[in-house]
Design a protein around this motif. Structure first.
Motif, PDB file in Angstrom:
ATOM      1  N   ALA A 188       0.860  -1.191   0.000  1.00 37.24           N
ATOM      2  CA  ALA A 188       0.000   0.000   0.000  1.00 37.24           C
ATOM      3  C   ALA A 188       0.887   1.229   0.000  1.00 37.24           C
ATOM      4  CB  ALA A 188      -0.888   0.009   1.238  1.00 37.24           C
ATOM      5  N   ARG A 189       0.559   2.184  -0.858  1.00 38.45           N
ATOM      6  CA  ARG A 189       1.301   3.444  -0.899  1.00 38.45           C
ATOM      7  C   ARG A 189       0.374   4.546  -0.396  1.00 38.45           C
ATOM      8  NH1 ARG A 189       3.531   0.166  -4.615  1.00 38.45           N
ATOM      9  NH2 ARG A 189       5.818   0.183  -4.692  1.00 38.45           N
ATOM     10  N   VAL A 190       0.696   5.072   0.768  1.00 39.95           N
ATOM     11  CA  VAL A 190      -0.206   6.002   1.456  1.00 39.95           C
ATOM     12  C   VAL A 190       0.496   7.326   1.705  1.00 39.95           C
ATOM     13  CG1 VAL A 190      -1.548   4.164   2.531  1.00 39.95           C
ATOM     14  CG2 VAL A 190       0.471   5.033   3.688  1.00 39.95           C
ATOM     15  N   PRO A 191      -0.249   8.436   1.661  1.00 38.73           N
ATOM     16  CA  PRO A 191       0.348   9.745   1.929  1.00 38.73           C
ATOM     17  C   PRO A 191       0.823   9.833   3.372  1.00 38.73           C
ATOM     18  CG  PRO A 191      -1.803   9.964   0.857  1.00 38.73           C
ATOM     19  CD  PRO A 191      -1.669   8.539   1.283  1.00 38.73           C
ATOM     20  N   LEU A 192       2.021  10.313   3.546  1.00 38.44           N
ATOM     21  CA  LEU A 192       2.597  10.439   4.878  1.00 38.44           C
ATOM     22  C   LEU A 192       1.774  11.375   5.750  1.00 38.44           C
ATOM     23  CD1 LEU A 192       5.028   9.612   6.634  1.00 38.44           C
ATOM     24  CD2 LEU A 192       6.226  11.644   5.792  1.00 38.44           C
ATOM     25  N   GLU A 193       1.102  12.345   5.138  1.00 38.19           N
ATOM     26  CA  GLU A 193       0.343  13.329   5.907  1.00 38.19           C
ATOM     27  C   GLU A 193      -0.908  12.733   6.550  1.00 38.19           C
ATOM     28  OE1 GLU A 193      -2.279  15.052   2.146  1.00 38.19           O
ATOM     29  OE2 GLU A 193      -0.494  16.129   2.835  1.00 38.19           O
ATOM     30  N   LYS A 194      -1.325  11.548   6.101  1.00 36.27           N
ATOM     31  CA  LYS A 194      -2.503  10.906   6.669  1.00 36.27           C
ATOM     32  C   LYS A 194      -2.088  10.038   7.857  1.00 36.27           C
ATOM     33  CE  LYS A 194      -5.332  12.330   3.379  1.00 36.27           C
ATOM     34  NZ  LYS A 194      -6.452  13.242   3.641  1.00 36.27           N
ATOM     35  N   PRO A 195      -2.859  10.045   8.950  1.00 31.83           N
ATOM     36  CA  PRO A 195      -2.528   9.197  10.105  1.00 31.83           C
ATOM     37  C   PRO A 195      -2.985   7.752   9.883  1.00 31.83           C
ATOM     38  CG  PRO A 195      -4.487  10.466  10.588  1.00 31.83           C
ATOM     39  CD  PRO A 195      -4.018  10.912   9.214  1.00 31.83           C
ATOM     40  N   PHE A 196      -2.464   7.124   8.835  1.00 32.77           N
ATOM     41  CA  PHE A 196      -2.893   5.790   8.442  1.00 32.77           C
ATOM     42  C   PHE A 196      -2.576   4.745   9.508  1.00 32.77           C
ATOM     43  CE2 PHE A 196       1.344   6.672   6.802  1.00 32.77           C
ATOM     44  CZ  PHE A 196       2.072   5.597   7.277  1.00 32.77           C
ATOM     45  N   TRP A 197      -1.653   5.051  10.390  1.00 34.58           N
ATOM     46  CA  TRP A 197      -1.187   4.084  11.383  1.00 34.58           C
ATOM     47  C   TRP A 197      -1.986   4.119  12.685  1.00 34.58           C
ATOM     48  CZ3 TRP A 197      -0.001   7.241  15.431  1.00 34.58           C
ATOM     49  CH2 TRP A 197       0.391   8.543  15.128  1.00 34.58           C
ATOM     50  N   ARG A 198      -2.810   5.137  12.873  1.00 33.91           N
ATOM     51  CA  ARG A 198      -3.418   5.358  14.193  1.00 33.91           C
ATOM     52  C   ARG A 198      -4.376   4.231  14.597  1.00 33.91           C
ATOM     53  NH1 ARG A 198      -2.919   9.631  17.034  1.00 33.91           N
ATOM     54  NH2 ARG A 198      -2.362  10.942  15.255  1.00 33.91           N
ATOM     55  N   ALA A 199      -5.210   3.759  13.678  1.00 33.06           N
ATOM     56  CA  ALA A 199      -6.170   2.710  14.035  1.00 33.06           C
ATOM     57  C   ALA A 199      -5.450   1.431  14.453  1.00 33.06           C
ATOM     58  CB  ALA A 199      -7.108   2.438  12.864  1.00 33.06           C
ATOM     59  N   SER A 200      -4.390   1.073  13.740  1.00 35.36           N
ATOM     60  CA  SER A 200      -3.633  -0.138  14.091  1.00 35.36           C
ATOM     61  C   SER A 200      -2.928   0.027  15.432  1.00 35.36           C
ATOM     62  CB  SER A 200      -2.615  -0.457  12.995  1.00 35.36           C
ATOM     63  OG  SER A 200      -3.270  -0.757  11.784  1.00 35.36           O
TER      64      SER A 200
END
Length: 251
Positions: A188-200
């Motif tokens: 997965a390629r995700v924007p660094l500005e998004k808190p994509f890691w918070r839920a995990s």
């Protein structure tokens, strides 16, 4: 992360052989996947029923199902080791990242076999090794850096079946036949500005974070952001995943 979710959900449904018109049971449905994806595949002639032990998780699944285009899945609070369904009720059983949390795996598999029709298939998705999963690996290292080593090893259940053959042997012992494994390694390629890691982070490390000093969360967030920034290229972070699908058929 929706695109990444599809790259996990759809191969799981394929491994289970889900077809239009079938009845499918999804174990540990959580917020509704892959039950919602299965409902799209079985269509109006089929049915999908999801179960989860945590009622609060299913509230999100029910909310998502209310906006579903077509006959939605039904969701029930239930225990995977004591399913509230009749024998031979389903053509397929799916489970995405759920079986590793069940203390009695054999009881869960026995119930899976019981509710399957003859020649029905079951497919379970589990995580491969921690080192192959960027998101969890970096979160684990950041948490250890800020809070110290975890004596309880909170991540251990997630990777309980990370070695090939571990779950397959239990499935064969339960009576499932033609058991097979496949590895998925999407990125997965995700924007660094998004808190994509918070839920995990909140899911996997909640007990440690809640017991930590009040100021540690801010330091932890900063450490995690720095770790993913170091991996990013032009503001995009590549998250490598390693999942395994183990499937088998009821004789």
């Amino acid at each position: 992360m929706a695109d990444m979710a599809d790259r996990l959900n759809l191969p799981l449904l394929d491994a289970c052989g889900v077809m239009p018109g079938e009845a499918v049971l999804d174990l540990a449905s959580g917020a509704g996947e892959p039950a919602l994806s299965a409902a799209k595949r079985v269509g109006p002639g089929g049915s999908v029923h999801g179960v989860d032990l945590v009622e609060a998780m299913l509230a999100g699944a029910v909310r998502r199902a209310s906006a579903f285009d077509g006959p939605p899945p039904r969701f029930t609070v239930g225990d995977m080791t004591a399913l509230p369904f009749a024998d031979g009720q389903f053509d397929g059983v799916t489970c995405r990242f759920g079986i590793m949390f069940v203390p009695d795996t054999r009881a869960c598999l026995a119930e899976t076999v019981r509710v399957l029709r003859p020649h029905g298939k079951a497919a379970f998705m589990v995580w491969g090794p921690l080192a192959d999963n960027t998101l969890f690996r970096e979160l684990d290292q950041a948490v250890t850096e800020i809070l110290g080593p975890d004596p309880a090893d909170a991540l251990a259940p997630l990777f309980r079946f990370d070695q090939p053959g571990t779950l397959a042997r239990l499935m064969e012992e339960s009576g499932l036949r033609d058991v097979s494994e496949q590895s998925l390694r999407p990125t997965a390629r995700v924007p660094l500005e998004k808190p994509f890691w918070r839920a995990s982070l909140d899911m996997a490390f909640a007990p440690r974070i809640s017991a930590a000093p009040a100021d540690s969360r801010e330091r932890l967030d900063a450490a995690i952001t720095a770790r993913f920034a170091a991996l990013a290229v032009e503001g995009i972070c590549a998250l490598h995943l390693h999942a395994m699908i183990v499937s088998g058929e009821r004789g």
